[in-house]
Every structure is written in structure tokens, then in C-alpha cells.
Design a protein around this motif. Sequence first.
Motif, PDB file in Angstrom:
ATOM      1  N   TRP A  31      -8.197  13.994   9.508  1.00 49.13           N
ATOM      2  CA  TRP A  31      -6.947  13.376   9.025  1.00 49.13           C
ATOM      3  C   TRP A  31      -7.207  11.972   8.489  1.00 49.13           C
ATOM      4  N   THR A  35      -6.881  10.924   4.577  1.00 41.99           N
ATOM      5  CA  THR A  35      -5.975   9.836   4.210  1.00 41.99           C
ATOM      6  C   THR A  35      -6.722   8.758   3.439  1.00 41.99           C
ATOM      7  N   THR A  39      -5.941   7.700  -0.421  1.00 38.01           N
ATOM      8  CA  THR A  39      -5.500   6.323  -0.643  1.00 38.01           C
ATOM      9  C   THR A  39      -6.497   5.531  -1.475  1.00 38.01           C
ATOM     10  N   ARG A 125       2.528   7.879  11.071  1.00 40.69           N
ATOM     11  CA  ARG A 125       2.533   8.838   9.971  1.00 40.69           C
ATOM     12  C   ARG A 125       1.413   8.497   8.982  1.00 40.69           C
ATOM     13  N   SER A 126       1.056   9.491   8.190  1.00 35.15           N
ATOM     14  CA  SER A 126      -0.005   9.290   7.203  1.00 35.15           C
ATOM     15  C   SER A 126       0.330   8.169   6.241  1.00 35.15           C
ATOM     16  N   GLU A 127       1.628   8.025   5.893  1.00 35.55           N
ATOM     17  CA  GLU A 127       2.030   6.969   4.956  1.00 35.55           C
ATOM     18  C   GLU A 127       1.743   5.582   5.527  1.00 35.55           C
ATOM     19  N   ALA A 128       1.998   5.414   6.835  1.00 39.30           N
ATOM     20  CA  ALA A 128       1.738   4.118   7.466  1.00 39.30           C
ATOM     21  C   ALA A 128       0.242   3.841   7.536  1.00 39.30           C
ATOM     22  N   ALA A 130      -2.013   5.032   5.467  1.00 35.51           N
ATOM     23  CA  ALA A 130      -2.432   4.745   4.093  1.00 35.51           C
ATOM     24  C   ALA A 130      -2.103   3.305   3.717  1.00 35.51           C
ATOM     25  N   ASP A 131      -0.957   2.812   4.175  1.00 30.15           N
ATOM     26  CA  ASP A 131      -0.582   1.425   3.884  1.00 30.15           C
ATOM     27  C   ASP A 131      -1.580   0.456   4.504  1.00 30.15           C
ATOM     28  N   GLN A 132      -2.055   0.747   5.715  1.00 36.41           N
ATOM     29  CA  GLN A 132      -3.080  -0.093   6.351  1.00 36.41           C
ATOM     30  C   GLN A 132      -4.366  -0.071   5.531  1.00 36.41           C
ATOM     31  N   ARG A 134      -4.640   0.422   2.321  1.00 34.20           N
ATOM     32  CA  ARG A 134      -4.425  -0.365   1.099  1.00 34.20           C
ATOM     33  C   ARG A 134      -4.531  -1.866   1.396  1.00 34.20           C
TER      34      ARG A 134
END
Length: 232
Positions: A31, A35, A39, A125-128, A130-132, A134
Amino acid sequence: MLTPPIPRPSSTSAQSQRILVIEDNRETRQWIAETLLATLPGRVIAQAATCAEARETLFGPAAQPPGLVLVDLDLPDGRGIDLIREIRQARPETLAIVITIFEDDQSVFDALAAGADGYILKGVRSEALADQFRRIEQGEPAISPRIAQRLMAHFRNMPPVIAHKEGQMVALTAREQEVLRLIARGLTMVEIAAALGISQNTCATHTKAIYRKLDISSRAQAALAAERRGLV
């Protein structure tokens, strides 16, 4: 503790493309890797399930040092914190960031004291996540919001004695302040040396002096020190 996007120099571009994920759970490791690839396209992702596998990838005879290592704290054959210490000693240019489910004070402060450059929680979540990733790419310290809140609460409750002697803030030379400011912005030793027109050895000497004077051992602590001094 805020830093703008920093372009990587060509001499370190190959290393900056490599990422090592150290995680014993296969599904979680996959995972994280997926991710990362979604990203940060184009990165070369290596994976390790144990300390032994990680050490072979990091320090073995055929090792190609990564620019970023994501380290779980609880591994089958050892502790992620020990790996972080080894990375700090042998690969100081590599970002070593904890990725874990543990958010207790002991785990957080032990990891930062060992030299971790950030602390990310996996229960998101994967979105959070991914934000890290970035934020890491942009040169910002990687700290999950709950961990940042815990750190702020900890330092708010401490007496103002960190990096002070006899009530006075420890003095840094003008050059050391410049180096500290660039460390806080996320620049590597190579980038700092180029920006200031000094050799990498001189840059390393200034960095060691800063860490010794301020009694710190990681980039996260350096960023906090720079922020307190109004350098960022």
C-alpha cells in the motif's frame, strides 16, 4: 518549519529517485509503495521486510543509497530506531522518516532523538498519506498532524531552557545561522554547500558545530530551532 520546493542538483538526482520502504506487513508495505508510485511517478521503490533486508539494501556491497527511507518502528528482527541511527551515521544525506502506528510520546521522542527526519502515522486514508509524500517532495518536514500537536503540547509545557546557557540563547556564527536556515528549508549538504559557495567538508563542519551547540541530532529538531530563532 516551512520550506519551499527545492530543486535537486544533477549530482544527487539518481539517489533522490530511489526510495526504500521498510515494513514487515506485506499488504501495508505494498500500500505504501503503491501510494508512493501514484504520488511521485518515476521513483524507484525498493522494499524490505526486516532489518537484515534493509541493511543489505542500504549498506551491502551492491547498495545504491536511496534519497528517502520510510522506516517502520516494530520489525521482526529489530527496531526501526536502530536503523535510523545507522542511516544517520553512514548516510547523513538520506532522509529517514518513521512510518508507524505508534503515536505515544516514548516512540515519537525516541525516534526524533535517534535522528528521524519526520514521523508519519499509517492509520490514515491513502489521500492523507499521499499528501505527506507530496510535502516530503517539496522539502517540508514530514510530521502527521496528530504528532505535530503532540510535539507542540510537549514544548509548550517545557521551561524555556532548550538551546540556552545561563538564560541566554546559544550563539551561532553568521555562517552557522545561514547553514541552519538552509537545513530548515530542507536543503541537502550538497545543496547548502553550493548555495553558500563553500566545500561540502566545510558545510559538514558547520552542521556538526550547530548540532553540538544546540544539542540536537536531526533535521526536524534543526527546523524547530531555526523557527525559534526567526530564521524561517
